[in-house]
Design a protein around this motif. Sequence first.
Motif, PDB file in Angstrom:
ATOM      1  N   TYR A 101       1.650 -42.673  20.210  1.00 29.40           N
ATOM      2  CA  TYR A 101       0.871 -42.051  21.336  1.00 29.40           C
ATOM      3  C   TYR A 101       0.124 -40.967  20.521  1.00 29.40           C
ATOM      4  O   TYR A 101      -1.067 -40.449  20.886  1.00 29.40           O
ATOM      5  CB  TYR A 101       2.493 -41.510  21.771  1.00 29.40           C
ATOM      6  CG  TYR A 101       1.326 -40.138  23.397  1.00 29.40           C
ATOM      7  CD1 TYR A 101       0.352 -41.021  24.097  1.00 29.40           C
ATOM      8  CD2 TYR A 101       1.464 -39.328  23.459  1.00 29.40           C
ATOM      9  CE1 TYR A 101       0.221 -40.057  25.582  1.00 29.40           C
ATOM     10  CE2 TYR A 101       1.501 -38.247  23.548  1.00 29.40           C
ATOM     11  CZ  TYR A 101       0.239 -38.693  24.335  1.00 29.40           C
ATOM     12  OH  TYR A 101       0.519 -37.397  25.789  1.00 29.40           O
ATOM     13  N   LEU A 102       0.519 -40.333  19.562  1.00 26.67           N
ATOM     14  CA  LEU A 102       0.150 -39.014  18.631  1.00 26.67           C
ATOM     15  C   LEU A 102      -1.316 -39.414  18.144  1.00 26.67           C
ATOM     16  O   LEU A 102      -2.251 -39.108  17.903  1.00 26.67           O
ATOM     17  CB  LEU A 102       1.127 -38.537  18.042  1.00 26.67           C
ATOM     18  CG  LEU A 102       1.722 -37.477  18.602  1.00 26.67           C
ATOM     19  CD1 LEU A 102       2.596 -37.117  17.196  1.00 26.67           C
ATOM     20  CD2 LEU A 102       1.085 -36.666  19.343  1.00 26.67           C
ATOM     21  N   ILE A 103      -1.264 -40.777  17.401  1.00 29.53           N
ATOM     22  CA  ILE A 103      -2.442 -41.561  17.110  1.00 29.53           C
ATOM     23  C   ILE A 103      -3.117 -41.719  18.086  1.00 29.53           C
ATOM     24  O   ILE A 103      -4.748 -41.187  17.563  1.00 29.53           O
ATOM     25  CB  ILE A 103      -1.875 -42.697  16.184  1.00 29.53           C
ATOM     26  CG1 ILE A 103      -1.321 -42.487  15.030  1.00 29.53           C
ATOM     27  CG2 ILE A 103      -3.422 -43.254  15.472  1.00 29.53           C
ATOM     28  CD1 ILE A 103      -0.767 -43.838  14.205  1.00 29.53           C
ATOM     29  N   ASP A 104      -3.259 -42.349  18.989  1.00 29.90           N
ATOM     30  CA  ASP A 104      -3.846 -42.373  20.162  1.00 29.90           C
ATOM     31  C   ASP A 104      -4.542 -41.202  20.384  1.00 29.90           C
ATOM     32  O   ASP A 104      -6.049 -41.233  20.887  1.00 29.90           O
ATOM     33  CB  ASP A 104      -3.469 -42.936  21.160  1.00 29.90           C
ATOM     34  CG  ASP A 104      -3.290 -44.619  21.072  1.00 29.90           C
ATOM     35  OD1 ASP A 104      -3.257 -44.755  20.553  1.00 29.90           O
ATOM     36  OD2 ASP A 104      -2.354 -45.002  22.087  1.00 29.90           O
ATOM     37  N   ARG A 150      -7.249 -40.464  17.509  1.00 26.49           N
ATOM     38  CA  ARG A 150      -8.217 -41.553  18.036  1.00 26.49           C
ATOM     39  C   ARG A 150      -8.759 -40.270  19.031  1.00 26.49           C
ATOM     40  O   ARG A 150     -10.832 -41.134  18.517  1.00 26.49           O
ATOM     41  CB  ARG A 150      -7.827 -42.512  17.534  1.00 26.49           C
ATOM     42  CG  ARG A 150      -7.391 -43.518  16.723  1.00 26.49           C
ATOM     43  CD  ARG A 150      -7.455 -44.684  16.792  1.00 26.49           C
ATOM     44  NE  ARG A 150      -6.619 -45.366  15.554  1.00 26.49           N
ATOM     45  CZ  ARG A 150      -5.743 -45.757  15.131  1.00 26.49           C
ATOM     46  NH1 ARG A 150      -4.551 -46.719  16.071  1.00 26.49           N
ATOM     47  NH2 ARG A 150      -5.004 -46.124  14.152  1.00 26.49           N
ATOM     48  N   GLN A 151      -8.806 -40.178  20.115  1.00 30.20           N
ATOM     49  CA  GLN A 151      -9.659 -40.456  21.111  1.00 30.20           C
ATOM     50  C   GLN A 151     -10.007 -38.392  21.486  1.00 30.20           C
ATOM     51  O   GLN A 151     -10.939 -37.980  22.500  1.00 30.20           O
ATOM     52  CB  GLN A 151      -9.005 -40.340  22.537  1.00 30.20           C
ATOM     53  CG  GLN A 151      -7.899 -41.274  22.782  1.00 30.20           C
ATOM     54  CD  GLN A 151      -6.802 -41.418  23.924  1.00 30.20           C
ATOM     55  OE1 GLN A 151      -7.590 -40.700  25.007  1.00 30.20           O
ATOM     56  NE2 GLN A 151      -5.939 -42.621  24.396  1.00 30.20           N
ATOM     57  N   GLU A 152     -10.216 -37.872  20.194  1.00 27.36           N
ATOM     58  CA  GLU A 152     -10.585 -36.553  19.813  1.00 27.36           C
ATOM     59  C   GLU A 152      -9.869 -35.365  20.607  1.00 27.36           C
ATOM     60  O   GLU A 152     -10.473 -34.102  21.065  1.00 27.36           O
ATOM     61  CB  GLU A 152     -11.818 -36.249  19.892  1.00 27.36           C
ATOM     62  CG  GLU A 152     -12.330 -37.481  18.453  1.00 27.36           C
ATOM     63  CD  GLU A 152     -14.704 -37.068  18.690  1.00 27.36           C
ATOM     64  OE1 GLU A 152     -14.852 -36.241  19.491  1.00 27.36           O
ATOM     65  OE2 GLU A 152     -14.004 -37.928  17.143  1.00 27.36           O
ATOM     66  N   ARG A 153      -9.027 -36.163  20.954  1.00 22.86           N
ATOM     67  CA  ARG A 153      -7.995 -34.993  22.380  1.00 22.86           C
ATOM     68  C   ARG A 153      -6.765 -34.164  21.625  1.00 22.86           C
ATOM     69  O   ARG A 153      -6.324 -33.084  22.109  1.00 22.86           O
ATOM     70  CB  ARG A 153      -7.071 -35.143  23.343  1.00 22.86           C
ATOM     71  CG  ARG A 153      -8.156 -36.572  24.633  1.00 22.86           C
ATOM     72  CD  ARG A 153      -7.799 -37.563  25.361  1.00 22.86           C
ATOM     73  NE  ARG A 153      -6.705 -36.379  26.157  1.00 22.86           N
ATOM     74  CZ  ARG A 153      -5.384 -36.469  26.905  1.00 22.86           C
ATOM     75  NH1 ARG A 153      -5.150 -38.554  26.873  1.00 22.86           N
ATOM     76  NH2 ARG A 153      -4.398 -36.424  27.351  1.00 22.86           N
TER      77      ARG A 153
END
Length: 168
Positions: free
Chosen positions: A10-13, A16-19
């Motif tokens: 989840y943290l990696i996503d 990657r989404q620049e969130r």
Amino acid sequence: EKRKREMNDYLIDLYRQERMMLFDQGDLTYISQVKALAEQLAFQNKKFFFAVDGLFNLNIGNYEYKREENIERANELKRIADIYNIPMIYSAEVRKSINKNRVNTDEAKARKLTLDDIMETAKYVYNANVVWLLSETDNDNPDEIKLELKYAKNKLEKFKKCQTLIYQ
């Protein structure tokens, strides 16, 4: 293990989404860089907050005395939080045992943290909206970690509470 992997993914996503943005303090070492990043994120209408591990590693400039440097650092962090109306979470060192020659004595273990134990405490604690002190407490059970969380609004307020957190 499964839950840890899920959270890691989840943290990696988010990254990657620049969130979620992460910076090594080796790349973001000056308060002016933190302020510029806040300006940039605010200009882009992004919701953000700062979490800084190692507050005293943020360079504020050249000061003859540490006390002046710490006062300016505390003021600048408070300014950023107030201007952008954001939470700022940072970790800081606490004072070592009063008698440096004693290591791991029962007296040192029994010593309870207070707001005054935060290094160069005055300006940080006066500026803070909330201060948390987290420390391990005595525990006879080897299958759990027992932590004490003390929190206070700031040094000027009388509001002070304490909780015990137990992790199994």
